[in-house]
Enzyme design. Structure first.
Site, PDB file in Angstrom:
ATOM      1  N   HIS A   1       0.859  -0.865   0.212  1.00  0.00           N
ATOM      2  CA  HIS A   1       0.006  -0.689   0.016  1.00  0.00           C
ATOM      3  C   HIS A   1       0.930   1.341  -0.263  1.00  0.00           C
ATOM      4  O   HIS A   1       1.649   0.928   0.735  1.00  0.00           O
ATOM      5  CB  HIS A   1      -0.826  -0.132   1.634  1.00  0.00           C
ATOM      6  CG  HIS A   1      -1.611   0.931   1.078  1.00  0.00           C
ATOM      7  ND1 HIS A   1      -3.011   1.835   0.750  1.00  0.00           N
ATOM      8  CD2 HIS A   1      -0.895   2.273   2.403  1.00  0.00           C
ATOM      9  CE1 HIS A   1      -2.692   2.938   0.908  1.00  0.00           C
ATOM     10  NE2 HIS A   1      -2.110   3.277   2.282  1.00  0.00           N
TER      11      HIS A   1
ATOM     12  N   HIS B   1       1.195   6.149  -0.578  1.00  0.00           N
ATOM     13  CA  HIS B   1       0.882   7.163  -1.424  1.00  0.00           C
ATOM     14  C   HIS B   1       1.413   7.358  -2.309  1.00  0.00           C
ATOM     15  O   HIS B   1       2.710   8.920  -2.355  1.00  0.00           O
ATOM     16  CB  HIS B   1       0.920   7.897   0.011  1.00  0.00           C
ATOM     17  CG  HIS B   1      -0.079   7.644   0.623  1.00  0.00           C
ATOM     18  ND1 HIS B   1      -0.398   8.068   2.693  1.00  0.00           N
ATOM     19  CD2 HIS B   1      -0.972   6.333   2.147  1.00  0.00           C
ATOM     20  CE1 HIS B   1      -0.933   7.594   3.670  1.00  0.00           C
ATOM     21  NE2 HIS B   1      -1.079   6.609   2.739  1.00  0.00           N
TER      22      HIS B   1
ATOM     23  N   TYR C   1       1.360  -4.346 -19.980  1.00  0.00           N
ATOM     24  CA  TYR C   1       1.545  -4.892 -19.140  1.00  0.00           C
ATOM     25  C   TYR C   1       0.816  -4.542 -17.947  1.00  0.00           C
ATOM     26  O   TYR C   1       0.768  -5.164 -17.002  1.00  0.00           O
ATOM     27  CB  TYR C   1       2.821  -3.997 -18.795  1.00  0.00           C
ATOM     28  CG  TYR C   1       4.382  -5.202 -19.069  1.00  0.00           C
ATOM     29  CD1 TYR C   1       4.665  -6.837 -18.811  1.00  0.00           C
ATOM     30  CD2 TYR C   1       4.427  -5.344 -20.655  1.00  0.00           C
ATOM     31  CE1 TYR C   1       5.510  -7.523 -19.492  1.00  0.00           C
ATOM     32  CE2 TYR C   1       5.303  -6.020 -21.586  1.00  0.00           C
ATOM     33  CZ  TYR C   1       6.027  -7.562 -20.459  1.00  0.00           C
ATOM     34  OH  TYR C   1       7.204  -8.245 -21.960  1.00  0.00           O
TER      35      TYR C   1
HETATM   36 ZN    ZN Z   1      -2.165   4.494   3.742  1.00  0.00          ZN
END
Ligand code: ZN
Length: 221
Positions: free
Chosen positions: A94, A96, A121
């Site tokens: 995860h 940002h 891709y």
């Molecule tokens: Zn986050």
């Protein structure tokens, strides 16, 4: 070297690489890996991905309880929601990352396919990407929204926040997250220029030749 020792070093190595290339700033972003014996390794809360210590990673048991290491990221529910619904997921990244976050705010985004079929891709590494609405940090509803996708998507984009991407290895999850970020960048570069995307026939050909499993509504145009 034990499997867990190697995974701890891999998390730190990939984390540093992602951080050093500006793919997640400050102490944002987190990584988790499912362990063979049950439970997970997760990056700690308030830790920069650029400066992780293999010995201090959070070791969680099957019920997500901390059994060793520093306190885990507060975003653990994002990870467990995807693991719970996607049995093949062995690692989750995860970030940002700027272009993916920018993409998540555009008005035209299809929540069942956040990006059009731009490159082979992207389809091969990310499939279709689901867009989940904005939730304030810590709101447990975001995990419910991810569970609501029923494991059909390996890549999920949280609106005004960032991508959550699963892979069957840590390397696959990292590379897919990078592919999503680069494809979001391409989309932003080309926005308003009427680019040619892959045709439905070209997408169908990739699905057939590479055995891709795209969600039912992803990339129907
Ligand atoms: Zn986050």
């Amino acid at each position: 070297m034990s499997n867990e020792t190697r995974l701890r070093e891999d998390i730190c190595r990939f984390g540093r690489s992602l951080f050093e290339r500006g793919l997640t700033p400050g102490s944002s972003g987190n990584i988790s890996v499912r362990l063979d014996g049950g439970g997970w390794l997760v990056t700690p809360t308030n830790a920069s991905l650029g400066f992780l210590d293999p010995a201090r990673l959070s070791r969680l048991d099957e019920q997500s309880r901390l059994i060793a290491g520093d306190a885990p990221t507060k975003e653990v529910p994002l990870h467990t929601a995807l693991y719970d619904t996607r049995g093949s997921a062995r690692a989750i990244v995860h970030l940002h990352s700027t272009h993916s976050v920018a993409l998540s705010m555009l008005p035209e985004i299809d929540p069942r396919a956040a990006l059009p079929p731009m490159t082979a891709y992207y389809l091969m590494k990310c499939g279709a990407t689901a867009l989940v609405p904005y939730y304030r940090p810590g709101d447990p509803a975001v995990a419910d929204a991810i569970k609501g996708l029923a494991g059909k998507y390996s890549s999920v984009l949280l609106a005004n926040h960032g991508p959550v991407v699963a892979g069957d290895t840590l390397e696959a999850a990292v590379f897919a997250t990078e592919e999503l970020e680069e494809t979001a960048k391409l989309y932003l570069l080309l926005r308003g220029m009427n680019p040619r995307y892959l045709s439905p026939e070209q997408v169908a050909d990739l699905v057939k030749v590479f055995g891709l499993t795209l969600p039912e509504h992803g990339h129907e145009h």
